[in-house]
Scaffold this motif. Structure first.
Motif, PDB file in Angstrom:
ATOM      1  N   GLU A 130       0.836  -1.190   0.000  1.00 12.83           N
ATOM      2  CA  GLU A 130       0.000   0.000   0.000  1.00 12.83           C
ATOM      3  C   GLU A 130       0.876   1.247   0.000  1.00 12.83           C
ATOM      4  N   TYR A 131       0.458   2.223  -0.802  1.00 12.16           N
ATOM      5  CA  TYR A 131       1.137   3.508  -0.856  1.00 12.16           C
ATOM      6  C   TYR A 131       0.102   4.614  -0.673  1.00 12.16           C
ATOM      7  N   THR A 132       0.533   5.680  -0.024  1.00 12.43           N
ATOM      8  CA  THR A 132      -0.366   6.802   0.245  1.00 12.43           C
ATOM      9  C   THR A 132       0.153   8.058  -0.441  1.00 12.43           C
ATOM     10  N   VAL A 133      -0.741   8.712  -1.158  1.00 13.44           N
ATOM     11  CA  VAL A 133      -0.443   9.990  -1.807  1.00 13.44           C
ATOM     12  C   VAL A 133      -1.211  11.088  -1.080  1.00 13.44           C
ATOM     13  N   SER A 134      -0.534  12.146  -0.727  1.00 14.11           N
ATOM     14  CA  SER A 134      -1.205  13.284  -0.098  1.00 14.11           C
ATOM     15  C   SER A 134      -0.619  14.575  -0.644  1.00 14.11           C
ATOM     16  N   PHE A 135      -1.459  15.569  -0.804  1.00  8.68           N
ATOM     17  CA  PHE A 135      -1.007  16.889  -1.237  1.00  8.68           C
ATOM     18  C   PHE A 135      -2.127  17.887  -0.995  1.00  8.68           C
ATOM     19  N   LYS A 182       5.220   4.937   1.392  1.00  6.95           N
ATOM     20  CA  LYS A 182       4.755   3.575   1.579  1.00  6.95           C
ATOM     21  C   LYS A 182       3.964   3.505   2.884  1.00  6.95           C
ATOM     22  N   GLY A 183       2.870   2.730   2.868  1.00  7.42           N
ATOM     23  CA  GLY A 183       2.037   2.605   4.055  1.00  7.42           C
ATOM     24  C   GLY A 183       0.634   3.103   3.808  1.00  7.42           C
ATOM     25  N   ASN A 184      -0.232   2.917   4.788  1.00  4.91           N
ATOM     26  CA  ASN A 184      -1.641   3.302   4.609  1.00  4.91           C
ATOM     27  C   ASN A 184      -2.064   4.462   5.495  1.00  4.91           C
ATOM     28  N   LYS A 185      -1.070   5.228   5.988  1.00  7.07           N
ATOM     29  CA  LYS A 185      -1.358   6.385   6.825  1.00  7.07           C
ATOM     30  C   LYS A 185      -0.579   7.582   6.307  1.00  7.07           C
ATOM     31  N   ALA A 186      -1.297   8.656   5.974  1.00  3.06           N
ATOM     32  CA  ALA A 186      -0.626   9.882   5.535  1.00  3.06           C
ATOM     33  C   ALA A 186       0.021  10.560   6.732  1.00  3.06           C
ATOM     34  N   THR A 187       1.309  10.817   6.648  1.00  5.68           N
ATOM     35  CA  THR A 187       2.017  11.496   7.724  1.00  5.68           C
ATOM     36  C   THR A 187       2.317  12.928   7.308  1.00  5.68           C
TER      37      THR A 187
END
Length: 206
Positions: free
Chosen positions: A77-82, A151-156
């Protein structure tokens, strides 16, 4: 003494990455597509918080792709945030390695809004790593800022890519050695990277 029960189902499958694979200062990271026209302007204006904004303007089914620092090397799982801001209207599909995440549609100008999406990626493993913004056929005009791919399922919280940190360190070293004394000759050299004229120097007695 009271005992309080805590439901841990919300955290038992939590995976936190943190390393940002997106470097906003990488010019080479961006590439363009086809099916219309598109203009991308880096450092367009002040961004949401941590980085300057990038302005994306397109017509037709144009796309902009950003190649990440490293290939996606495992199915995970990958997380994209912007943060994004519409300047008029736009409708785009956000993708990783050609796998659609979700669609953003705005019909008018907006203030800054947060985008976050997580998906298990299984295409181009070990071959590519890229995030893509695909126009959905209407004219688009919007800003993006504080992009993070991890990488991961939580946006930091946003952090710079390690390569971006190293670039800042290198720049600081250059500035710290703006003037240098060359032991082999009685000359103080002004570093060409900061000099008004390449090779500018001032003779001195040593």
């Amino acid at each position: 003494k009271r005992v309080r029960y805590t439901d841990d189902t919300a955290v038992e499958n939590l995976e936190i990455g943190g390393r940002n694979l997106f470097n906003p200062n990488s010019v080479a990271g961006w590439s363009i597509g086809s099916g219309g026209t598109g203009v991308l302007v880096r450092d367009y204006s002040a961004g949401y918080s941590n980085t300057t904004s990038t302005r994306i303007t397109t017509t037709g089914t144009y796309r902009f792709r950003y190649t990440l620092f490293h290939n996606i090397n495992e199915i995970s799982e990958y997380t994209v945030s912007f943060w994004y801001k519409s300047l008029s209207a736009f409708s785009i599909s956000v993708e990783i390695n050609d796998e659609p995440l979700s669609i953003i549609t705005e019909t008018s100008e907006t203030e800054w809004k947060k985008y976050t999406y997580t998906k298990k990626i299984s295409t181009y493993i070990g071959t590519y790593g890229f995030i893509q913004f695909d126009s959905r056929g209407i004219p688009n005009d919007f800003l993006i800022s504080d992009v993070k791919v991890e990488k991961g399922n939580k946006a930091t919280d946003w952090t710079p890519a390690p390569e971006d940190v190293q670039a800042a360190i290198d720049e600081a070293v250059v500035k710290a050695t703006y003037w240098s004394i060359k032991a082999s000759s009685p000359v103080i050299y002004k570093d060409a990277i900061n000099a008004a004229t390449s090779g500018t120097h001032t003779p001195v007695t040593v």
